[in-house]
Scaffold this motif. Structure first.
Motif, PDB file in Angstrom:
ATOM      1  N   MET A  31       0.527   5.591   0.169  1.00 44.78           N
ATOM      2  CA  MET A  31      -0.195   5.803   1.420  1.00 44.78           C
ATOM      3  C   MET A  31       0.802   6.016   2.547  1.00 44.78           C
ATOM      4  SD  MET A  31      -3.194   2.924   1.072  1.00 44.78           S
ATOM      5  CE  MET A  31      -4.134   3.473   2.493  1.00 44.78           C
ATOM      6  N   SER A  32       0.415   6.848   3.512  1.00 51.07           N
ATOM      7  CA  SER A  32       1.251   7.042   4.691  1.00 51.07           C
ATOM      8  C   SER A  32       1.171   5.794   5.568  1.00 51.07           C
ATOM      9  CB  SER A  32       0.765   8.254   5.485  1.00 51.07           C
ATOM     10  OG  SER A  32      -0.485   7.972   6.099  1.00 51.07           O
ATOM     11  N   LEU A  87       0.809  -1.223   0.000  1.00 60.16           N
ATOM     12  CA  LEU A  87       0.000   0.000   0.000  1.00 60.16           C
ATOM     13  C   LEU A  87       0.845   1.277   0.000  1.00 60.16           C
ATOM     14  CD1 LEU A  87      -2.931  -1.134   2.308  1.00 60.16           C
ATOM     15  CD2 LEU A  87      -2.958  -0.860  -0.178  1.00 60.16           C
ATOM     16  N   GLN A 129      -2.201   5.817   7.301  1.00 49.70           N
ATOM     17  CA  GLN A 129      -3.287   5.390   6.419  1.00 49.70           C
ATOM     18  C   GLN A 129      -3.257   3.878   6.221  1.00 49.70           C
ATOM     19  OE1 GLN A 129      -2.083   7.883   3.149  1.00 49.70           O
ATOM     20  NE2 GLN A 129      -3.907   9.176   3.340  1.00 49.70           N
ATOM     21  N   THR A 130      -2.071   3.350   5.998  1.00 53.89           N
ATOM     22  CA  THR A 130      -1.916   1.910   5.790  1.00 53.89           C
ATOM     23  C   THR A 130      -2.367   1.136   7.023  1.00 53.89           C
ATOM     24  OG1 THR A 130      -0.081   2.269   4.266  1.00 53.89           O
ATOM     25  CG2 THR A 130      -0.259   0.076   5.242  1.00 53.89           C
TER      26      THR A 130
END
Length: 55
Positions: free
Chosen positions: A41-42, A35, A45-46
């Motif tokens: 994605m940070s 991801l 977020q992941t």
């Protein structure tokens, strides 16, 4: 002495694991690598997407 692993090596390994995962833990491991690399994605977020906390 082992050489350094490149992002490409990790990506290839994660893609293989994604296709062969037999457990939820294996799937989350692959997603945790893929991801951020594939979708930018940070880590936060992941972690939210795979239902884990950031350590």
């Amino acid at each position: 002495m082992a050489g350094k692993s490149s992002g490409t090596d990790q990506l290839v390994s994660a893609l293989k694991l994604l296709k062969t995962a037999k457990t939820a833990a294996e799937l989350r491991t692959a997603q945790a690598v893929l991801l951020p690399l594939e979708l930018s994605m940070s880590l936060e977020q992941t972690a939210k997407v795979i239902s884990r906390s950031v350590r």
